[in-house]
Design a protein around this motif. Structure first.
Motif, PDB file in Angstrom:
ATOM      1  N   VAL A 274     -61.228 -13.954  -0.556  1.00 45.79           N
ATOM      2  CA  VAL A 274     -60.526 -13.503  -1.755  1.00 45.79           C
ATOM      3  C   VAL A 274     -61.447 -12.662  -2.633  1.00 45.79           C
ATOM      4  CG1 VAL A 274     -59.442 -14.266  -3.905  1.00 45.79           C
ATOM      5  CG2 VAL A 274     -58.869 -15.389  -1.735  1.00 45.79           C
ATOM      6  N   GLU A 275     -62.656 -13.123  -2.835  1.00 45.68           N
ATOM      7  CA  GLU A 275     -63.609 -12.404  -3.687  1.00 45.68           C
ATOM      8  C   GLU A 275     -63.893 -11.013  -3.133  1.00 45.68           C
ATOM      9  OE1 GLU A 275     -66.251 -12.609  -7.161  1.00 45.68           O
ATOM     10  OE2 GLU A 275     -64.803 -14.074  -6.420  1.00 45.68           O
ATOM     11  N   THR A 276     -64.107 -10.923  -1.823  1.00 44.23           N
ATOM     12  CA  THR A 276     -64.365  -9.634  -1.191  1.00 44.23           C
ATOM     13  C   THR A 276     -63.151  -8.719  -1.303  1.00 44.23           C
ATOM     14  OG1 THR A 276     -65.914 -10.637   0.369  1.00 44.23           O
ATOM     15  CG2 THR A 276     -64.989  -8.502   0.987  1.00 44.23           C
ATOM     16  N   SER A 277     -61.968  -9.284  -1.116  1.00 41.46           N
ATOM     17  CA  SER A 277     -60.741  -8.497  -1.209  1.00 41.46           C
ATOM     18  C   SER A 277     -60.540  -7.934  -2.606  1.00 41.46           C
ATOM     19  CB  SER A 277     -59.538  -9.362  -0.822  1.00 41.46           C
ATOM     20  OG  SER A 277     -59.641  -9.828   0.507  1.00 41.46           O
ATOM     21  N   LEU A 278     -60.766  -8.750  -3.620  1.00 42.70           N
ATOM     22  CA  LEU A 278     -60.583  -8.286  -4.994  1.00 42.70           C
ATOM     23  C   LEU A 278     -61.637  -7.243  -5.370  1.00 42.70           C
ATOM     24  CD1 LEU A 278     -59.660 -11.624  -6.796  1.00 42.70           C
ATOM     25  CD2 LEU A 278     -58.129  -9.796  -6.045  1.00 42.70           C
ATOM     26  N   ALA A 279     -62.850  -7.412  -4.882  1.00 44.92           N
ATOM     27  CA  ALA A 279     -63.893  -6.416  -5.153  1.00 44.92           C
ATOM     28  C   ALA A 279     -63.505  -5.062  -4.576  1.00 44.92           C
ATOM     29  CB  ALA A 279     -65.229  -6.883  -4.572  1.00 44.92           C
ATOM     30  N   TRP A 280     -62.978  -5.069  -3.352  1.00 47.81           N
ATOM     31  CA  TRP A 280     -62.535  -3.810  -2.726  1.00 47.81           C
ATOM     32  C   TRP A 280     -61.368  -3.216  -3.507  1.00 47.81           C
ATOM     33  CZ3 TRP A 280     -58.001  -1.979  -0.675  1.00 47.81           C
ATOM     34  CH2 TRP A 280     -58.094  -0.791   0.072  1.00 47.81           C
ATOM     35  N   ALA A 281     -60.434  -4.046  -3.940  1.00 47.87           N
ATOM     36  CA  ALA A 281     -59.262  -3.561  -4.660  1.00 47.87           C
ATOM     37  C   ALA A 281     -59.645  -2.904  -5.982  1.00 47.87           C
ATOM     38  CB  ALA A 281     -58.292  -4.717  -4.895  1.00 47.87           C
ATOM     39  N   VAL A 282     -60.530  -3.536  -6.738  1.00 46.22           N
ATOM     40  CA  VAL A 282     -60.965  -2.972  -8.014  1.00 46.22           C
ATOM     41  C   VAL A 282     -61.671  -1.642  -7.786  1.00 46.22           C
ATOM     42  CG1 VAL A 282     -62.563  -3.291  -9.944  1.00 46.22           C
ATOM     43  CG2 VAL A 282     -61.067  -5.171  -9.234  1.00 46.22           C
ATOM     44  N   GLU A 283     -62.493  -1.587  -6.747  1.00 47.55           N
ATOM     45  CA  GLU A 283     -63.193  -0.340  -6.417  1.00 47.55           C
ATOM     46  C   GLU A 283     -62.210   0.781  -6.117  1.00 47.55           C
ATOM     47  OE1 GLU A 283     -66.395   1.364  -3.093  1.00 47.55           O
ATOM     48  OE2 GLU A 283     -65.791  -0.740  -3.095  1.00 47.55           O
ATOM     49  N   HIS A 284     -61.034   0.441  -5.634  1.00 48.35           N
ATOM     50  CA  HIS A 284     -60.041   1.446  -5.275  1.00 48.35           C
ATOM     51  C   HIS A 284     -58.922   1.558  -6.309  1.00 48.35           C
ATOM     52  CE1 HIS A 284     -62.204   1.093  -1.492  1.00 48.35           C
ATOM     53  NE2 HIS A 284     -61.698   2.259  -1.169  1.00 48.35           N
ATOM     54  N   GLY A 285     -59.226   1.197  -7.541  1.00 46.25           N
ATOM     55  CA  GLY A 285     -58.351   1.529  -8.656  1.00 46.25           C
ATOM     56  C   GLY A 285     -57.393   0.465  -9.132  1.00 46.25           C
ATOM     57  N   ALA A 286     -57.400  -0.718  -8.541  1.00 47.87           N
ATOM     58  CA  ALA A 286     -56.466  -1.764  -8.968  1.00 47.87           C
ATOM     59  C   ALA A 286     -56.974  -2.472 -10.221  1.00 47.87           C
ATOM     60  CB  ALA A 286     -56.254  -2.779  -7.853  1.00 47.87           C
ATOM     61  N   ASP A 287     -56.059  -2.766 -11.144  1.00 40.31           N
ATOM     62  CA  ASP A 287     -56.428  -3.591 -12.287  1.00 40.31           C
ATOM     63  C   ASP A 287     -55.512  -4.798 -12.424  1.00 40.31           C
ATOM     64  OD1 ASP A 287     -54.067  -2.642 -13.402  1.00 40.31           O
ATOM     65  OD2 ASP A 287     -55.049  -1.357 -14.868  1.00 40.31           O
ATOM     66  N   LYS A 288     -54.585  -4.951 -11.495  1.00 36.93           N
ATOM     67  CA  LYS A 288     -53.678  -6.099 -11.435  1.00 36.93           C
ATOM     68  C   LYS A 288     -53.519  -6.509  -9.983  1.00 36.93           C
ATOM     69  CE  LYS A 288     -50.638  -3.461 -13.466  1.00 36.93           C
ATOM     70  NZ  LYS A 288     -51.463  -2.470 -14.128  1.00 36.93           N
ATOM     71  N   ALA A 289     -53.121  -7.752  -9.761  1.00 38.69           N
ATOM     72  CA  ALA A 289     -52.936  -8.214  -8.387  1.00 38.69           C
ATOM     73  C   ALA A 289     -51.735  -9.144  -8.308  1.00 38.69           C
ATOM     74  CB  ALA A 289     -54.180  -8.938  -7.877  1.00 38.69           C
ATOM     75  N   TYR A 290     -51.159  -9.195  -7.120  1.00 41.22           N
ATOM     76  CA  TYR A 290     -50.057 -10.118  -6.858  1.00 41.22           C
ATOM     77  C   TYR A 290     -50.301 -10.810  -5.529  1.00 41.22           C
ATOM     78  CZ  TYR A 290     -48.370  -6.595  -3.548  1.00 41.22           C
ATOM     79  OH  TYR A 290     -48.287  -5.707  -2.494  1.00 41.22           O
ATOM     80  N   LEU A 291     -49.635 -11.912  -5.336  1.00 47.20           N
ATOM     81  CA  LEU A 291     -49.612 -12.604  -4.055  1.00 47.20           C
ATOM     82  C   LEU A 291     -48.281 -13.321  -3.947  1.00 47.20           C
ATOM     83  CD1 LEU A 291     -50.105 -15.953  -4.514  1.00 47.20           C
ATOM     84  CD2 LEU A 291     -52.322 -15.049  -5.266  1.00 47.20           C
ATOM     85  N   GLN A 292     -47.913 -13.652  -2.735  1.00 43.45           N
ATOM     86  CA  GLN A 292     -46.663 -14.357  -2.467  1.00 43.45           C
ATOM     87  C   GLN A 292     -46.961 -15.538  -1.551  1.00 43.45           C
ATOM     88  OE1 GLN A 292     -43.421 -11.080  -1.789  1.00 43.45           O
ATOM     89  NE2 GLN A 292     -45.405 -10.175  -1.306  1.00 43.45           N
TER      90      GLN A 292
END
Length: 326
Positions: A274-292
């Motif tokens: 999860v930590e690695t995934s969020l780090a990659w997401a922030v690097e690519h412009g995300a400032d919000k996240a969702y999951l199901q």
């Protein structure tokens, strides 16, 4: 038009542009009606350009209808809190993060099919209006799935007008563990740390798929999983003993498929994914996240809680039990 195509071919994917094009209708002055589409270029070919708008909606414009276009600067950063986004808008964003192989619009609705790989990719995303009377929309939905020898399912937000309308028409909730899910959201920060031992790949290879454990049709699964432009597959171990998937749609990151091999659980591997995934997401412009996930999946809910994830809405699948095709 040839100059326009050549120029667009030179624009890098992700560039922000505004395109003015004819809609095919008559405008107030009696001439062609025109409209502007502004956003980031997702794809371009000899006939069309696809643009991702800020609200997460993708628009495909035929180049022969384009009157003019120009690059535009990136907007000043503006942060919309994750909880403030409507369930309708978030449903569209999550659908683009888990795209069906076939996607057919019916007004605001999206008819989806993907070889029966997951309910999300094989149901109608029924948010907004179908653009036609409800009975006519039901006929279109039934025809779509009958032609593919598939059961007609709709995904509706629990408690929404669509939920009530379908139930009043005799549709019933799909029973069992996969009958629906809770959607959770979180606002992201900048301080996540990617695990140096984690691999972040652009494709779901055989090793990653072997750990996912829900794949009967590999080609269909790969088409859905690898469908978005910005998606990565995270894994730890050789062979992998923990995996996860992360996708970025505009400012939203979507987390899914976080799995740890039973023999390697309770060692913090899921949190590292999860930590690695969020780090990659922030690097690519995300400032919000969702999951199901399922409300009964207490382990998953406990995993995400420290990252600030909280309930946004629930959705459920409804089946057409009153139709002869069932």
């Amino acid at each position: 038009m040839e100059v326009l195509v050549m120029t667009l071919e030179g624009v890098a994917l992700g560039s922000r542009i505004v395109v003015r094009h004819e809609t095919g209708r008559v405008g107030p002055s009696g001439g062609p009606e025109m409209t502007d589409v502004i956003g980031h270029v997702q794809s371009v070919d000899d006939a069309t350009v696809t643009i991702l708008r800020r609200d997460g909606d993708c628009r495909t414009v035929e180049l022969q209808t384009v009157v003019t276009w120009k690059p535009v600067p990136e907007p000043a950063p503006r942060r919309q809190r994750a909880r403030s986004v409507s369930a309708e808008q978030l449903t569209r964003i999550t659908s683009r993060g888990w795209p069906a192989i076939e996607s057919v619009p019916l007004g605001d609705w999206e008819l989806r099919a993907a070889g029966r790989f997951t309910g999300r990719a094989n149901s109608v995303a029924a948010v907004g209006s179908p653009g036609v009377p409800f009975d006519e929309a039901l006929t279109d939905v039934r025809d779509f799935y009958r032609q593919r020898a598939m059961p007609a399912l709709v995904q509706v937000v629990v408690g929404s007008d669509q939920d009530s309308t379908f139930r009043a028409a005799g549709w019933t909730a799909l029973e069992g563990y996969h009958g629906g899910a809770v959607v959770q959201v979180a606002d992201l920060r900048q301080s996540y740390q990617a695990d140096p031992a984690a691999r972040v790949a652009s494709v779901a290879d055989d090793d990653w798929l072997a750990n996912y454990g829900r794949v009967d049709d590999v080609p269909s699964a790969r088409a859905v999983l690898e469908g978005p432009d910005l998606v990565r597959f995270v894994s730890i171990g050789t062979p992998a003993v923990a995996i996860g998937r992360v996708v970025v749609t505009d400012q939203w990151a979507g987390l899914s498929a976080v799995e740890v091999h039973p023999e390697h659980r309770r060692h913090g591997l899921a949190r590292r994914i999860v930590e690695t995934s969020l780090a990659w997401a922030v690097e690519h412009g995300a400032d919000k996240a969702y999951l199901q996930t399922m409300r009964s999946n207490t382990a998953a809910l406990a995993l995400y809680e420290p990252y600030g994830f909280a309930d946004h809405h629930d959705y459920v699948y409804l089946q057409d039990t009153g139709s002869a095709q069932q």
